[in-house]
Scaffold this motif. Structure first.
Motif, short mmCIF file in Angstrom:
data_model
loop_
_atom_site.label_atom_id
_atom_site.label_comp_id
_atom_site.label_asym_id
_atom_site.label_seq_id
_atom_site.Cartn_x
_atom_site.Cartn_y
_atom_site.Cartn_z
N PRO A 56 0.81 -1.22 0.00
CA PRO A 56 0.00 0.00 0.00
C PRO A 56 0.85 1.28 0.00
O PRO A 56 0.50 2.25 -0.69
CB PRO A 56 -0.82 -0.12 1.30
CG PRO A 56 -0.87 -1.56 1.59
CD PRO A 56 0.44 -2.10 1.12
N MET A 86 -6.53 3.47 1.58
CA MET A 86 -6.79 2.64 0.41
C MET A 86 -8.25 2.75 -0.02
O MET A 86 -8.56 2.85 -1.21
CB MET A 86 -6.45 1.18 0.72
CG MET A 86 -4.98 0.88 0.91
SD MET A 86 -4.03 0.95 -0.62
CE MET A 86 -4.62 -0.49 -1.47
N ASP A 90 -5.66 -3.84 -10.60
CA ASP A 90 -5.42 -2.74 -9.64
C ASP A 90 -6.58 -2.60 -8.66
O ASP A 90 -6.38 -2.40 -7.46
CB ASP A 90 -5.22 -1.43 -10.39
CG ASP A 90 -3.92 -1.41 -11.19
OD1 ASP A 90 -3.16 -2.40 -11.09
OD2 ASP A 90 -3.69 -0.42 -11.91
N GLY A 102 -6.57 -3.36 -4.53
CA GLY A 102 -7.03 -2.35 -3.59
C GLY A 102 -8.15 -2.86 -2.69
O GLY A 102 -8.13 -2.66 -1.47
N LEU A 127 -9.95 4.22 -3.56
CA LEU A 127 -10.87 3.47 -4.41
C LEU A 127 -12.18 4.21 -4.62
O LEU A 127 -12.78 4.15 -5.70
CB LEU A 127 -11.17 2.10 -3.77
CG LEU A 127 -10.05 1.07 -3.79
CD1 LEU A 127 -10.43 -0.12 -2.92
CD2 LEU A 127 -9.73 0.61 -5.20
N PRO A 184 0.32 -0.71 -8.88
CA PRO A 184 -0.01 -1.80 -7.94
C PRO A 184 0.58 -3.15 -8.31
O PRO A 184 1.00 -3.91 -7.44
CB PRO A 184 -1.55 -1.83 -7.97
CG PRO A 184 -1.94 -0.44 -8.31
CD PRO A 184 -0.89 0.05 -9.27
#
Length: 304
Positions: A41, A287, A111, A115, A291, A50
């Protein structure tokens, strides 16, 4: 000092990456965790793709696990038989994880999946760790301690056939249980670049019923070989391992782990666990924000 990462295809400040590895190593030494679940992260926050972050973090965890495994071998804290079953499952899981990684990569969803998995895992782990550490702090201040749990494996494990004796761990269980556990951790290692110890250790204690004297060493044994295999699989299939990035991370984490171990010896463990829980929850929240947040302009054009 800018340095070009050939696989990530971007330039980064080498000192920042080393400092990031130093910070993760510091946490590893303080809290006794591998740190891989925070490395990926943090690399993503810095701007590393990522896929490259997950693959390169696995190689960094491999290097960081070597010294720990040898230390536990000297103390006879490794159940090699149990470790071999876990590693076998980890290798199978790495191959399965590589197939899932390439499938998600081809669909353009890798990705997002990385996440989401991190938000779920870090949120769950941080919440459980916070609850446990708050309870420990209350006990240290005079509250009644919870009733001690009798060590035994889970009823589902007891129902599995083909039992083996694992003498170092004092268990008589089916090897299918640790094999399936190893497969699960191997898939996570491929997808997220984590060593899996933060999941493996509680599972070995509360599902398999292993004793504390062999849990950490056996977990590191499995982590060492599984992350090494995952790194090789990534390098040959997904081509996402950036060795320059991994070396910079490893340089910082080795020094940070030593400093963290010294600091941990002077601090109360229940407060350290609470601090780690807060850090994990903050990373999970960041995170989730990454998103969920949608920029006003999806595309922008700037004149040079």
């Amino acid at each position: 000092m800018d340095l070009y990462l050939p696989i990530a295809n971007l330039s980064v400040n080498a000192l920042v990456i080393v400092a990031l590895g130093l910070g993760v190593g510091l946490l590893s030494g303080m809290f006794g965790v591998g740190g891989g679940f925070l490395t990926t992260p943090l690399l993503i926050f810095y701007g590393i793709p990522p896929t490259v972050a997950a693959a390169s973090a696995a190689s960094q965890v491999t290097g960081a696990s070597v010294s720990g495994v040898f230390a536990h071998f000297r103390r006879k804290g490794v159940d090699v038989q149990m470790g071999a079953v876990l590693v076998t499952g980890g290798i199978l899981g790495s191959l399965l994880g590589a197939w899932l990684f390439k499938l998600l990569q081809a669909s353009g969803q890798i990705d997002v999946v990385i996440g989401v998995l991190y938000v779920v895992l870090l949120g769950s782990i941080g919440g459980l760790m916070g609850k446990e550490s708050v309870g420990a702090i209350r006990v240290s201040r005079g509250a009644r301690p919870p009733k001690a749990r009798k060590r035994r494996h889970h009823p589902l494990v007891a129902a599995l056939p083909f039992r083996w004796r694992f003498y170092a761990s004092g268990l008589y269980i089916s090897p299918l249980a640790p094999l399936l556990l190893g497969v699960f951790v191997g898939v996570l290692t491929m997808l997220l670049g984590v060593g899996g110890g933060f999941i493996l250790v509680p599972a070995m204690l509360y599902i398999l019923g292993m004793g504390t004297q062999t849990v950490v060493g056996t977990s590191l044994f499995q982590t060492l070989f599984t992350t090494a295999v995952a790194t090789m699989v990534h390098a040959t299939t997904t081509k996402a391992v950036d060795i320059v990035l991994a070396i910079l991370l490893l340089l910082g984490s080795v020094v940070g782990a030593q400093l963290g171990a010294r600091f941990a010896a002077r601090a109360k463990p229940e407060y350290l666990r609470l601090l780690l829980a807060v850090i994990v929850l903050l990373v999970a929240a960041r995170m989730l924000a990454g998103l969920a947040w949608r920029p006003d302009a999806l595309y922008s054009v700037a004149a040079a």
